[in-house]
Design a protein around this motif. Structure first.
Motif, PDB file in Angstrom:
ATOM      1  N   ALA A  32       0.834  -1.205   0.000  1.00 14.50           N
ATOM      2  CA  ALA A  32       0.000   0.000   0.000  1.00 14.50           C
ATOM      3  C   ALA A  32       0.870   1.257   0.000  1.00 14.50           C
ATOM      4  CB  ALA A  32      -0.932  -0.004   1.211  1.00 14.50           C
ATOM      5  N   THR A  33       1.952   1.244   0.752  1.00 13.57           N
ATOM      6  CA  THR A  33       2.869   2.382   0.780  1.00 13.57           C
ATOM      7  C   THR A  33       3.502   2.583  -0.586  1.00 13.57           C
ATOM      8  OG1 THR A  33       3.341   2.026   3.120  1.00 13.57           O
ATOM      9  CG2 THR A  33       4.938   3.322   1.881  1.00 13.57           C
ATOM     10  N   ARG A  38       3.867   5.462  -5.778  1.00 10.23           N
ATOM     11  CA  ARG A  38       3.724   5.394  -7.231  1.00 10.23           C
ATOM     12  C   ARG A  38       2.691   6.395  -7.720  1.00 10.23           C
ATOM     13  NH1 ARG A  38       0.191   0.814  -9.389  1.00 10.23           N
ATOM     14  NH2 ARG A  38      -1.259   2.323  -8.541  1.00 10.23           N
ATOM     15  N   ASP A  39       1.556   6.475  -7.012  1.00 11.78           N
ATOM     16  CA  ASP A  39       0.499   7.398  -7.417  1.00 11.78           C
ATOM     17  C   ASP A  39       0.968   8.847  -7.314  1.00 11.78           C
ATOM     18  OD1 ASP A  39      -1.098   5.184  -7.852  1.00 11.78           O
ATOM     19  OD2 ASP A  39      -2.299   5.455  -6.036  1.00 11.78           O
ATOM     20  N   ALA A  42       3.339   9.458 -10.223  1.00  7.11           N
ATOM     21  CA  ALA A  42       2.591   9.539 -11.482  1.00  7.11           C
ATOM     22  C   ALA A  42       1.922  10.901 -11.609  1.00  7.11           C
ATOM     23  CB  ALA A  42       1.559   8.413 -11.559  1.00  7.11           C
ATOM     24  N   ASP A  43       1.391  11.413 -10.501  1.00  3.53           N
ATOM     25  CA  ASP A  43       0.764  12.732 -10.517  1.00  3.53           C
ATOM     26  C   ASP A  43       1.805  13.816 -10.785  1.00  3.53           C
ATOM     27  OD1 ASP A  43      -1.513  14.505 -10.205  1.00  3.53           O
ATOM     28  OD2 ASP A  43      -0.625  15.086  -8.279  1.00  3.53           O
ATOM     29  N   ALA A  44       2.959  13.697 -10.155  1.00  2.00           N
ATOM     30  CA  ALA A  44       4.033  14.670 -10.379  1.00  2.00           C
ATOM     31  C   ALA A  44       4.494  14.634 -11.834  1.00  2.00           C
ATOM     32  CB  ALA A  44       5.204  14.391  -9.440  1.00  2.00           C
ATOM     33  N   LEU A  45       4.570  13.439 -12.412  1.00  2.00           N
ATOM     34  CA  LEU A  45       4.960  13.315 -13.817  1.00  2.00           C
ATOM     35  C   LEU A  45       3.925  13.959 -14.729  1.00  2.00           C
ATOM     36  CD1 LEU A  45       6.873  12.282 -15.993  1.00  2.00           C
ATOM     37  CD2 LEU A  45       5.679  10.080 -15.875  1.00  2.00           C
TER      38      LEU A  45
END
Length: 108
Positions: A32-33, A38-39, A42-45
């Motif tokens: 979960a961590t 990762r999420d 992905a948002d920063a990317l």
């Protein structure tokens, strides 16, 4: 040999089971961590890509050509994943041929 009471055996078994469950729960927690990290990445990317796309477009609007920008090491922004759609398939059955039955012969 000393025999253990039923209560002691139960207690030891429950403790062993809890240790195993704790290990398994820890694995799920780590997953979960990692998913959360990762999420966030992905948002920063996505945000960085949006910023780059805007700055690249501004350079084009400012008179630079895509070829010139490429020569300067600035690649064209990704247009995002393309989603190709399949052509629609006909799901309607082909019309059945009409066959004259002996009870209802064709009237000519």
């Amino acid at each position: 040999m000393v025999e253990q009471s039923a209560k002691a055996i139960r207690s030891e078994t429950e403790k062993a089971a809890l240790r195993l469950l704790r290990e398994r729960a820890n694995l799920v927690g780590e997953a979960a961590t990692a998913r959360h990290e990762r999420d966030q990445l992905a948002d920063a990317l996505r945000q960085a890509n949006d910023h780059y796309n805007a700055r690249y477009s501004a350079a084009l609007a400012g008179g630079w050509t895509p070829d010139e920008l490429t020569k300067l090491g600035l690649d064209a922004p990704d247009q995002g994943p393309s989603r190709r759609r399949r052509s629609a398939r006909s799901t309607a059955p082909e019309p059945a041929e009409q066959v004259a039955s002996p009870d209802h012969p064709d009237q000519s």
